[in-house]
Design a protein around this motif. Structure first.
Motif, PDB file in Angstrom:
ATOM      1  N   ASP A  62       0.541   4.466  -1.656  1.00 20.57           N
ATOM      2  CA  ASP A  62       0.538   3.428  -0.622  1.00 20.57           C
ATOM      3  C   ASP A  62       1.034   3.912   0.732  1.00 20.57           C
ATOM      4  O   ASP A  62       2.046   4.620   0.804  1.00 20.57           O
ATOM      5  CB  ASP A  62       1.443   2.259  -1.052  1.00 20.57           C
ATOM      6  N   SER A  63       0.355   3.496   1.773  1.00 15.50           N
ATOM      7  CA  SER A  63       0.874   3.578   3.155  1.00 15.50           C
ATOM      8  C   SER A  63      -0.132   2.866   4.045  1.00 15.50           C
ATOM      9  O   SER A  63      -1.295   2.696   3.660  1.00 15.50           O
ATOM     10  CB  SER A  63       1.070   5.022   3.619  1.00 15.50           C
ATOM     11  N   ILE A  64       0.342   2.442   5.201  1.00 12.60           N
ATOM     12  CA  ILE A  64      -0.620   1.807   6.113  1.00 12.60           C
ATOM     13  C   ILE A  64      -1.635   2.862   6.552  1.00 12.60           C
ATOM     14  O   ILE A  64      -1.346   4.057   6.551  1.00 12.60           O
ATOM     15  CB  ILE A  64       0.074   1.153   7.336  1.00 12.60           C
ATOM     16  N   MET A  65      -2.824   2.400   6.891  1.00 16.07           N
ATOM     17  CA  MET A  65      -3.923   3.335   7.137  1.00 16.07           C
ATOM     18  C   MET A  65      -3.600   4.336   8.257  1.00 16.07           C
ATOM     19  O   MET A  65      -4.000   5.500   8.175  1.00 16.07           O
ATOM     20  CB  MET A  65      -5.190   2.563   7.483  1.00 16.07           C
ATOM     21  N   MET A  66      -2.853   3.877   9.280  1.00 16.26           N
ATOM     22  CA  MET A  66      -2.512   4.784  10.388  1.00 16.26           C
ATOM     23  C   MET A  66      -1.720   6.001   9.907  1.00 16.26           C
ATOM     24  O   MET A  66      -1.732   7.049  10.525  1.00 16.26           O
ATOM     25  CB  MET A  66      -1.663   4.072  11.470  1.00 16.26           C
ATOM     26  N   GLU A  94      -8.997  -7.744  -5.437  1.00 17.75           N
ATOM     27  CA  GLU A  94      -9.579  -9.068  -5.164  1.00 17.75           C
ATOM     28  C   GLU A  94      -9.059  -9.639  -3.843  1.00 17.75           C
ATOM     29  O   GLU A  94      -9.784 -10.311  -3.110  1.00 17.75           O
ATOM     30  CB  GLU A  94      -9.235 -10.036  -6.300  1.00 17.75           C
ATOM     31  N   THR A  95      -7.777  -9.361  -3.537  1.00 16.99           N
ATOM     32  CA  THR A  95      -7.151 -10.022  -2.384  1.00 16.99           C
ATOM     33  C   THR A  95      -7.107  -9.147  -1.145  1.00 16.99           C
ATOM     34  O   THR A  95      -7.104  -9.652  -0.028  1.00 16.99           O
ATOM     35  CB  THR A  95      -5.683 -10.392  -2.709  1.00 16.99           C
ATOM     36  N   GLY A  96      -7.026  -7.799  -1.329  1.00 21.68           N
ATOM     37  CA  GLY A  96      -6.637  -6.925  -0.233  1.00 21.68           C
ATOM     38  C   GLY A  96      -5.127  -6.984  -0.080  1.00 21.68           C
ATOM     39  O   GLY A  96      -4.513  -8.036  -0.332  1.00 21.68           O
ATOM     40  N   VAL A  97      -4.513  -5.846   0.257  1.00 15.91           N
ATOM     41  CA  VAL A  97      -3.056  -5.782   0.452  1.00 15.91           C
ATOM     42  C   VAL A  97      -2.775  -4.807   1.590  1.00 15.91           C
ATOM     43  O   VAL A  97      -3.300  -3.684   1.575  1.00 15.91           O
ATOM     44  CB  VAL A  97      -2.348  -5.262  -0.836  1.00 15.91           C
ATOM     45  N   ALA A  98      -1.978  -5.216   2.576  1.00 17.89           N
ATOM     46  CA  ALA A  98      -1.595  -4.289   3.644  1.00 17.89           C
ATOM     47  C   ALA A  98      -0.844  -3.111   3.031  1.00 17.89           C
ATOM     48  O   ALA A  98       0.038  -3.311   2.193  1.00 17.89           O
ATOM     49  CB  ALA A  98      -0.714  -5.014   4.660  1.00 17.89           C
ATOM     50  N   GLY A  99      -1.203  -1.908   3.405  1.00 13.63           N
ATOM     51  CA  GLY A  99      -0.552  -0.721   2.848  1.00 13.63           C
ATOM     52  C   GLY A  99      -1.295  -0.147   1.654  1.00 13.63           C
ATOM     53  O   GLY A  99      -0.847   0.827   1.047  1.00 13.63           O
TER      54      GLY A  99
END
Ligand code: NAP
Length: 240
Positions: A92-96, A142-147
Protein backbone atom coordinates in the motif's frame (compact mmCIF):
# COMPACT_ATOMS: atom_id res chain seq x y z
CA UNK A 1 -10.81 -42.04 -3.59
CA UNK A 2 -11.11 -38.41 -2.47
CA UNK A 3 -11.17 -35.63 -5.03
CA UNK A 4 -8.48 -32.94 -4.98
CA UNK A 5 -8.67 -29.26 -4.03
CA UNK A 6 -5.76 -26.99 -5.01
CA UNK A 7 -5.46 -23.91 -2.79
CA UNK A 8 -2.85 -21.21 -3.43
CA UNK A 9 -1.26 -19.19 -0.64
CA UNK A 10 -2.22 -21.67 2.04
CA UNK A 11 0.69 -21.64 4.50
CA UNK A 12 -1.31 -19.30 6.78
CA UNK A 13 -4.34 -17.03 7.04
CA UNK A 14 -7.39 -17.45 4.81
CA UNK A 15 -5.74 -20.05 2.53
CA UNK A 16 -4.84 -22.26 5.51
CA UNK A 17 -8.43 -22.06 6.83
CA UNK A 18 -9.85 -22.93 3.39
CA UNK A 19 -7.48 -25.91 3.11
CA UNK A 20 -8.53 -27.23 6.52
CA UNK A 21 -12.23 -26.75 5.77
CA UNK A 22 -12.00 -28.50 2.38
CA UNK A 23 -10.04 -31.35 4.02
CA UNK A 24 -12.89 -31.61 6.54
CA UNK A 25 -15.27 -31.74 3.54
CA UNK A 26 -13.38 -34.81 2.32
CA UNK A 27 -10.92 -33.44 -0.26
CA UNK A 28 -7.24 -34.24 -0.58
CA UNK A 29 -5.31 -30.99 -0.66
CA UNK A 30 -2.65 -29.66 -3.02
CA UNK A 31 -1.31 -26.85 -0.84
CA UNK A 32 0.61 -24.07 -2.58
CA UNK A 33 2.72 -21.48 -0.75
CA UNK A 34 5.76 -19.33 -1.50
CA UNK A 35 8.17 -19.17 1.45
CA UNK A 36 6.80 -20.21 4.88
CA UNK A 37 7.91 -23.87 5.06
CA UNK A 38 7.10 -24.15 8.76
CA UNK A 39 3.58 -22.73 8.34
CA UNK A 40 2.88 -24.99 5.36
CA UNK A 41 4.13 -28.09 7.22
CA UNK A 42 1.87 -27.24 10.15
CA UNK A 43 -1.22 -26.90 7.94
CA UNK A 44 -0.28 -30.13 6.14
CA UNK A 45 -0.01 -31.99 9.47
CA UNK A 46 -3.47 -30.73 10.51
CA UNK A 47 -4.93 -31.87 7.16
CA UNK A 48 -3.35 -35.34 7.53
CA UNK A 49 -4.71 -35.53 11.09
CA UNK A 50 -8.18 -35.19 9.54
CA UNK A 51 -7.41 -38.28 7.43
CA UNK A 52 -6.87 -36.50 4.11
CA UNK A 53 -3.74 -36.36 1.95
CA UNK A 54 -1.78 -33.14 1.56
CA UNK A 55 0.80 -32.43 -1.14
CA UNK A 56 2.93 -29.33 -0.62
CA UNK A 57 3.55 -27.28 -3.78
CA UNK A 58 6.10 -24.54 -3.13
CA UNK A 59 6.18 -21.99 -5.93
CA UNK A 60 5.55 -18.33 -6.66
CA UNK A 61 2.19 -18.14 -8.43
CA UNK A 62 3.37 -15.02 -10.31
CA UNK A 63 6.09 -17.11 -12.00
CA UNK A 64 4.52 -18.87 -15.00
CA UNK A 65 7.45 -21.22 -15.56
CA UNK A 66 7.57 -22.26 -11.87
CA UNK A 67 3.81 -22.93 -11.87
CA UNK A 68 4.09 -25.02 -15.03
CA UNK A 69 7.11 -26.97 -13.71
CA UNK A 70 5.32 -27.93 -10.49
CA UNK A 71 1.76 -28.40 -11.76
CA UNK A 72 2.52 -29.93 -15.19
CA UNK A 73 3.72 -33.38 -14.02
CA UNK A 74 0.97 -33.64 -11.36
CA UNK A 75 -1.76 -32.75 -13.85
CA UNK A 76 -0.62 -35.56 -16.15
CA UNK A 77 -1.90 -37.96 -13.45
CA UNK A 78 -4.76 -36.17 -11.65
CA UNK A 79 -7.00 -33.13 -12.10
CA UNK A 80 -8.26 -31.16 -9.09
CA UNK A 81 -12.03 -30.74 -8.78
CA UNK A 82 -11.49 -27.40 -6.99
CA UNK A 83 -9.03 -24.54 -7.50
CA UNK A 84 -9.00 -21.68 -4.98
CA UNK A 85 -6.90 -18.71 -6.11
CA UNK A 86 -6.06 -17.10 -2.78
CA UNK A 87 -2.32 -16.27 -2.83
CA UNK A 88 -1.65 -12.58 -2.51
CA UNK A 89 -0.32 -9.57 -0.68
CA UNK A 90 -0.74 -5.80 -0.59
CA UNK A 91 1.90 -3.10 -1.09
CA UNK A 92 0.00 0.00 0.00
CA UNK A 93 0.88 3.63 -0.67
CA UNK A 94 -0.73 6.57 -2.37
CA UNK A 95 -0.11 6.55 -6.10
CA UNK A 96 2.22 9.59 -5.96
CA UNK A 97 4.56 7.55 -3.74
CA UNK A 98 4.10 4.15 -5.40
CA UNK A 99 7.01 2.73 -7.36
CA UNK A 100 6.55 0.49 -10.38
CA UNK A 101 7.70 -2.56 -8.43
CA UNK A 102 4.83 -2.14 -5.93
CA UNK A 103 2.41 -1.69 -8.84
CA UNK A 104 3.70 -4.63 -10.87
CA UNK A 105 4.21 -7.13 -8.05
CA UNK A 106 0.64 -6.71 -6.75
CA UNK A 107 -0.91 -7.08 -10.21
CA UNK A 108 1.34 -10.03 -10.92
CA UNK A 109 0.55 -12.02 -7.77
CA UNK A 110 -3.23 -11.58 -8.05
CA UNK A 111 -3.84 -11.51 -11.81
CA UNK A 112 -0.90 -13.42 -13.32
CA UNK A 113 -1.14 -15.81 -10.36
CA UNK A 114 -4.78 -16.50 -11.24
CA UNK A 115 -3.85 -17.05 -14.91
CA UNK A 116 -0.73 -19.16 -14.27
CA UNK A 117 -2.51 -21.58 -11.93
CA UNK A 118 -6.01 -21.67 -13.42
CA UNK A 119 -5.16 -22.07 -17.10
CA UNK A 120 -3.33 -25.41 -16.88
CA UNK A 121 -6.01 -26.84 -14.58
CA UNK A 122 -9.11 -25.54 -16.37
CA UNK A 123 -8.01 -26.93 -19.72
CA UNK A 124 -8.05 -30.39 -18.10
CA UNK A 125 -11.26 -29.70 -16.15
CA UNK A 126 -12.94 -29.01 -19.50
CA UNK A 127 -12.21 -32.56 -20.62
CA UNK A 128 -13.67 -33.93 -17.37
CA UNK A 129 -16.72 -31.63 -17.66
CA UNK A 130 -16.71 -30.79 -13.97
CA UNK A 131 -14.99 -28.42 -11.55
CA UNK A 132 -15.19 -25.41 -9.26
CA UNK A 133 -12.95 -22.35 -9.35
CA UNK A 134 -13.06 -19.82 -6.51
CA UNK A 135 -11.16 -16.55 -6.65
CA UNK A 136 -10.47 -14.69 -3.41
CA UNK A 137 -10.89 -11.03 -4.35
CA UNK A 138 -11.60 -8.28 -1.79
CA UNK A 139 -14.08 -5.61 -0.74
CA UNK A 140 -11.31 -3.20 -1.83
CA UNK A 141 -11.84 -4.33 -5.42
CA UNK A 142 -15.53 -3.37 -5.15
CA UNK A 143 -15.23 -0.03 -3.34
CA UNK A 144 -11.81 1.40 -4.18
CA UNK A 145 -9.54 2.48 -1.30
CA UNK A 146 -7.16 5.45 -1.11
CA UNK A 147 -3.64 4.06 -0.84
CA UNK A 148 -4.49 0.86 -2.72
CA UNK A 149 -4.68 1.69 -6.44
CA UNK A 150 -2.56 -1.39 -7.21
CA UNK A 151 -4.46 -3.79 -4.93
CA UNK A 152 -7.92 -2.47 -5.93
CA UNK A 153 -7.03 -2.69 -9.64
CA UNK A 154 -5.86 -6.28 -9.15
CA UNK A 155 -8.91 -7.37 -7.16
CA UNK A 156 -11.40 -5.60 -9.46
CA UNK A 157 -9.60 -7.29 -12.37
CA UNK A 158 -9.99 -10.65 -10.67
CA UNK A 159 -13.74 -10.09 -10.32
CA UNK A 160 -13.92 -9.30 -14.06
CA UNK A 161 -11.89 -12.39 -14.92
CA UNK A 162 -14.24 -14.46 -12.72
CA UNK A 163 -17.30 -13.31 -14.65
CA UNK A 164 -15.66 -13.89 -18.05
CA UNK A 165 -14.27 -17.33 -17.26
CA UNK A 166 -17.62 -18.37 -15.76
CA UNK A 167 -19.27 -17.60 -19.11
CA UNK A 168 -16.60 -19.47 -21.06
CA UNK A 169 -16.78 -22.74 -19.13
CA UNK A 170 -20.39 -22.95 -17.89
CA UNK A 171 -21.47 -25.28 -20.70
CA UNK A 172 -18.92 -27.81 -19.45
CA UNK A 173 -20.38 -27.65 -15.92
CA UNK A 174 -17.44 -25.76 -14.42
CA UNK A 175 -18.58 -23.09 -11.96
CA UNK A 176 -16.44 -20.00 -11.31
CA UNK A 177 -17.14 -17.55 -8.49
CA UNK A 178 -15.36 -14.85 -6.49
CA UNK A 179 -15.45 -14.28 -2.75
CA UNK A 180 -14.82 -10.75 -1.46
CA UNK A 181 -13.64 -10.71 2.17
CA UNK A 182 -13.74 -7.46 4.13
CA UNK A 183 -11.37 -7.11 7.10
CA UNK A 184 -10.28 -10.61 8.12
CA UNK A 185 -7.99 -11.28 11.08
CA UNK A 186 -4.72 -12.42 9.46
CA UNK A 187 -1.11 -11.22 9.18
CA UNK A 188 -2.25 -8.96 6.34
CA UNK A 189 -3.92 -6.60 8.85
CA UNK A 190 -0.93 -6.50 11.21
CA UNK A 191 0.02 -2.91 10.32
CA UNK A 192 -3.51 -1.48 10.24
CA UNK A 193 -5.32 0.45 13.05
CA UNK A 194 -7.66 -2.43 13.91
CA UNK A 195 -9.70 -0.61 16.60
CA UNK A 196 -10.57 2.25 14.23
CA UNK A 197 -11.47 -0.26 11.54
CA UNK A 198 -13.77 -2.27 13.84
CA UNK A 199 -15.75 0.87 14.67
CA UNK A 200 -16.62 1.26 10.96
CA UNK A 201 -17.83 -2.32 10.48
CA UNK A 202 -21.59 -2.80 11.12
CA UNK A 203 -20.89 -6.10 12.95
CA UNK A 204 -18.22 -4.25 15.02
CA UNK A 205 -15.60 -6.96 14.68
CA UNK A 206 -13.11 -8.42 12.22
CA UNK A 207 -14.02 -11.57 10.33
CA UNK A 208 -12.19 -14.85 10.90
CA UNK A 209 -10.44 -16.86 8.17
CA UNK A 210 -12.89 -19.69 9.01
CA UNK A 211 -15.85 -17.45 8.13
CA UNK A 212 -14.39 -17.00 4.63
CA UNK A 213 -13.60 -20.71 4.40
CA UNK A 214 -17.24 -21.58 5.18
CA UNK A 215 -18.45 -19.65 2.13
CA UNK A 216 -15.81 -21.27 -0.09
CA UNK A 217 -16.93 -24.67 1.21
CA UNK A 218 -20.54 -23.83 0.31
CA UNK A 219 -19.57 -22.65 -3.20
CA UNK A 220 -17.72 -25.93 -3.74
CA UNK A 221 -20.67 -28.03 -2.54
CA UNK A 222 -23.65 -29.53 -4.39
CA UNK A 223 -25.81 -26.90 -2.69
CA UNK A 224 -24.21 -24.24 -4.92
CA UNK A 225 -24.74 -26.07 -8.21
CA UNK A 226 -26.66 -23.17 -9.85
CA UNK A 227 -24.29 -20.37 -8.78
CA UNK A 228 -21.66 -19.16 -11.25
CA UNK A 229 -20.08 -15.85 -12.24
CA UNK A 230 -21.04 -14.35 -8.88
CA UNK A 231 -19.17 -12.32 -6.29
CA UNK A 232 -20.11 -13.28 -2.73
CA UNK A 233 -19.21 -10.77 0.00
CA UNK A 234 -18.00 -11.83 3.48
CA UNK A 235 -17.51 -8.40 5.01
CA UNK A 236 -19.55 -7.90 8.19
CA UNK A 237 -21.80 -5.46 6.34
CA UNK A 238 -19.13 -2.85 5.56
CA UNK A 239 -20.18 -2.69 1.91
CA UNK A 240 -23.58 -3.75 0.60
P1 NAP B 1 -1.66 -13.80 4.64
O1 NAP B 1 -2.07 -14.28 5.99
O2 NAP B 1 -0.58 -12.78 4.51
O3 NAP B 1 -1.29 -15.09 3.75
C1 NAP B 1 -0.92 -14.94 2.42
C2 NAP B 1 -0.60 -16.29 1.83
O4 NAP B 1 -0.31 -16.10 0.43
C3 NAP B 1 0.62 -16.95 2.44
O5 NAP B 1 0.40 -18.35 2.50
C4 NAP B 1 1.73 -16.66 1.44
O6 NAP B 1 2.74 -17.64 1.39
C5 NAP B 1 0.94 -16.71 0.15
N1 NAP B 1 1.59 -15.99 -0.95
C6 NAP B 1 1.87 -14.68 -1.04
N2 NAP B 1 2.46 -14.43 -2.22
C7 NAP B 1 2.55 -15.61 -2.88
C8 NAP B 1 3.05 -15.99 -4.14
N3 NAP B 1 3.63 -15.09 -4.97
N4 NAP B 1 2.97 -17.29 -4.52
C9 NAP B 1 2.40 -18.21 -3.69
N5 NAP B 1 1.92 -17.90 -2.48
C10 NAP B 1 1.99 -16.62 -2.08
O7 NAP B 1 -2.90 -13.16 3.86
P2 NAP B 1 -4.48 -13.42 3.97
O8 NAP B 1 -5.05 -12.29 4.73
O9 NAP B 1 -4.75 -14.82 4.38
O10 NAP B 1 -4.89 -13.19 2.44
C11 NAP B 1 -5.25 -14.25 1.57
C12 NAP B 1 -5.99 -13.66 0.38
O11 NAP B 1 -7.16 -12.99 0.85
C13 NAP B 1 -5.19 -12.62 -0.41
O12 NAP B 1 -5.45 -12.76 -1.78
C14 NAP B 1 -5.74 -11.31 0.10
O13 NAP B 1 -5.59 -10.28 -0.85
C15 NAP B 1 -7.19 -11.67 0.33
N6 NAP B 1 -7.89 -10.81 1.27
C16 NAP B 1 -7.51 -10.70 2.58
C17 NAP B 1 -8.22 -9.87 3.42
C18 NAP B 1 -7.86 -9.70 4.88
O14 NAP B 1 -8.45 -8.82 5.53
N7 NAP B 1 -6.99 -10.48 5.46
C19 NAP B 1 -9.31 -9.14 2.94
C20 NAP B 1 -9.68 -9.29 1.60
C21 NAP B 1 -8.97 -10.13 0.78
P3 NAP B 1 4.14 -17.56 2.24
O15 NAP B 1 3.81 -16.87 3.53
O16 NAP B 1 4.53 -18.98 2.36
O17 NAP B 1 5.10 -16.76 1.41
Amino acid sequence: MSQIALITGASKGIGAAISLQLAKDGYNIWLNYRSDDEGAEKVAAAIRAKGQECTLLKFDVADEEAAENVLGPLLEKEVPYIVVNNAGFARDSIMMMMDSNDWNSVLQVHLNGFFNVTKPVVSRMLRKRTGRIINIASTSGETGVAGQTNYCAAKAGLIGATRSLAMEVAKRNILVNAVTPGFIETDMLSKLPVDQIKAQIPLKRLGSPEEVAGVVSFLCSDKASYITGQTIAVNGGIYT
